[in-house]
Design a protein around this motif. Structure first.
Motif, short mmCIF file in Angstrom:
data_model
loop_
_atom_site.label_atom_id
_atom_site.label_comp_id
_atom_site.label_asym_id
_atom_site.label_seq_id
_atom_site.Cartn_x
_atom_site.Cartn_y
_atom_site.Cartn_z
N GLN A 76 0.82 -1.21 0.00
CA GLN A 76 0.00 0.00 0.00
C GLN A 76 0.86 1.27 0.00
OE1 GLN A 76 -2.60 -0.40 3.37
NE2 GLN A 76 -3.46 -2.32 2.63
N GLY A 77 2.17 1.09 -0.06
CA GLY A 77 3.05 2.25 -0.09
C GLY A 77 3.21 2.95 1.25
N LYS A 78 2.84 2.29 2.33
CA LYS A 78 2.96 2.86 3.67
C LYS A 78 4.34 2.53 4.24
CE LYS A 78 -1.92 2.21 4.80
NZ LYS A 78 -2.83 1.53 5.73
N THR A 79 5.36 3.10 3.63
CA THR A 79 6.72 2.83 4.09
C THR A 79 7.43 4.14 4.41
OG1 THR A 79 7.57 2.89 1.83
CG2 THR A 79 6.90 0.73 2.69
N THR A 80 8.51 4.02 5.16
CA THR A 80 9.34 5.17 5.51
C THR A 80 10.74 4.89 5.01
OG1 THR A 80 8.05 5.51 7.53
CG2 THR A 80 10.21 6.53 7.46
N PRO A 81 11.36 5.87 4.33
CA PRO A 81 12.73 5.65 3.88
C PRO A 81 13.63 5.34 5.08
CG PRO A 81 11.81 7.61 2.85
CD PRO A 81 10.84 7.16 3.89
N MET A 82 14.63 4.50 4.86
CA MET A 82 15.49 4.02 5.93
C MET A 82 16.15 5.16 6.70
SD MET A 82 18.54 1.17 5.79
CE MET A 82 19.59 2.13 4.72
N GLU A 83 16.68 6.14 6.02
CA GLU A 83 17.37 7.25 6.70
C GLU A 83 16.40 7.99 7.61
OE1 GLU A 83 20.44 9.26 5.44
OE2 GLU A 83 21.29 7.51 4.40
N GLU A 84 15.18 8.18 7.14
CA GLU A 84 14.17 8.87 7.95
C GLU A 84 13.82 8.03 9.19
OE1 GLU A 84 9.56 10.20 7.35
OE2 GLU A 84 10.90 10.35 5.59
N ALA A 85 13.71 6.73 9.00
CA ALA A 85 13.40 5.85 10.13
C ALA A 85 14.52 5.88 11.16
CB ALA A 85 13.17 4.42 9.63
N PHE A 86 15.78 5.85 10.70
CA PHE A 86 16.91 5.92 11.62
C PHE A 86 16.92 7.25 12.38
CE2 PHE A 86 19.62 2.72 9.07
CZ PHE A 86 19.09 1.67 9.79
N ASP A 87 16.59 8.34 11.68
CA ASP A 87 16.51 9.65 12.35
C ASP A 87 15.45 9.63 13.44
OD1 ASP A 87 18.52 10.66 10.75
OD2 ASP A 87 17.15 11.69 9.36
N GLU A 88 14.30 9.01 13.16
CA GLU A 88 13.23 8.91 14.17
C GLU A 88 13.70 8.11 15.37
OE1 GLU A 88 9.38 7.62 12.82
OE2 GLU A 88 9.59 8.74 10.94
N VAL A 89 14.41 7.04 15.13
CA VAL A 89 14.92 6.21 16.22
C VAL A 89 15.88 7.03 17.08
CG1 VAL A 89 16.37 4.21 16.79
CG2 VAL A 89 14.56 3.99 15.07
N GLU A 90 16.77 7.78 16.45
CA GLU A 90 17.72 8.59 17.20
C GLU A 90 17.00 9.66 18.02
OE1 GLU A 90 20.94 8.20 17.79
OE2 GLU A 90 20.71 6.34 16.67
N GLN A 91 15.94 10.24 17.48
CA GLN A 91 15.17 11.23 18.23
C GLN A 91 14.50 10.58 19.44
OE1 GLN A 91 12.43 12.98 15.47
NE2 GLN A 91 14.04 14.06 14.31
N ILE A 92 13.96 9.39 19.26
CA ILE A 92 13.32 8.67 20.36
C ILE A 92 14.35 8.34 21.43
CG2 ILE A 92 12.18 6.50 21.01
CD1 ILE A 92 10.79 6.65 18.23
N ARG A 93 15.54 7.89 21.02
CA ARG A 93 16.60 7.58 21.99
C ARG A 93 17.03 8.83 22.76
NH1 ARG A 93 20.39 3.87 18.31
NH2 ARG A 93 19.34 1.91 18.67
N ALA A 94 17.20 9.92 22.04
CA ALA A 94 17.62 11.17 22.69
C ALA A 94 16.57 11.61 23.71
CB ALA A 94 17.87 12.25 21.64
N GLU A 95 15.30 11.52 23.36
CA GLU A 95 14.23 11.90 24.28
C GLU A 95 14.23 10.98 25.50
OE1 GLU A 95 11.13 13.79 26.08
OE2 GLU A 95 12.30 14.48 24.35
N TYR A 96 14.42 9.70 25.26
CA TYR A 96 14.48 8.73 26.36
C TYR A 96 15.64 9.06 27.30
CZ TYR A 96 15.08 4.28 28.79
OH TYR A 96 15.22 3.31 29.75
N ASP A 97 16.82 9.34 26.73
CA ASP A 97 17.98 9.69 27.54
C ASP A 97 17.75 10.96 28.36
OD1 ASP A 97 19.31 7.44 26.66
OD2 ASP A 97 20.46 8.50 25.11
N ARG A 98 17.09 11.96 27.75
CA ARG A 98 16.79 13.22 28.46
C ARG A 98 15.88 12.96 29.66
NH1 ARG A 98 16.92 15.58 23.34
NH2 ARG A 98 14.73 15.24 22.97
N ARG A 99 14.89 12.09 29.47
CA ARG A 99 13.96 11.79 30.56
C ARG A 99 14.63 11.02 31.69
NH1 ARG A 99 8.35 10.14 27.46
NH2 ARG A 99 8.02 12.15 26.47
N ARG A 100 15.59 10.19 31.36
CA ARG A 100 16.30 9.41 32.39
C ARG A 100 17.29 10.25 33.18
NH1 ARG A 100 19.01 4.27 30.65
NH2 ARG A 100 18.96 3.92 32.87
N ALA A 101 17.75 11.33 32.57
CA ALA A 101 18.79 12.16 33.23
C ALA A 101 18.21 13.03 34.32
CB ALA A 101 19.47 13.04 32.18
#
Length: 101
Positions: A76-101
């Protein structure tokens, strides 16, 4: 180590074979003409094996379902380019790290 006995041994020495299974929790392979035809195990071991098999089956069903959903999304074309997906993962990790600090 499992015990290996001919089927006729079960008929002649039921108490001894049952003791191996029940008391020592050893599987007993019963043979006929030198070939294994059945295995005796105690009820607890059998129940544990059946529970493990059920859990594995449920996990496989979830994995298969996830793969099917992913394939449907791709069709159905519901995909995300790999680079964009990796950027989202990094943003989620950064947010998680900020909350733990």
């Amino acid at each position: 180590m499992p015990a290996i006995r001919p089927v006729s041994d079960l008929q002649r020495n039921l108490k001894e074979v049952a003791s191996l299974v029940e008391d020592e929790h050893k599987p007993v392979y019963l043979t006929r003409n030198g070939r294994a035809v059945m295995v005796l195990v105690d009820a607890d071991t059998y129940d544990q094996e059946m529970e493990l098999a059920r859990e594995v089956r449920m996990r496989e069903e979830r994995i298969s379902s996830s793969i099917q959903r992913g394939l449907a999304d791709m069709r159905q074309g519901k995909t995300t380019p790999m680079e964009e997906a990796f950027d989202e993962v990094e943003q989620i990790r950064a947010e998680y790290d900020r909350r733990r600090a």
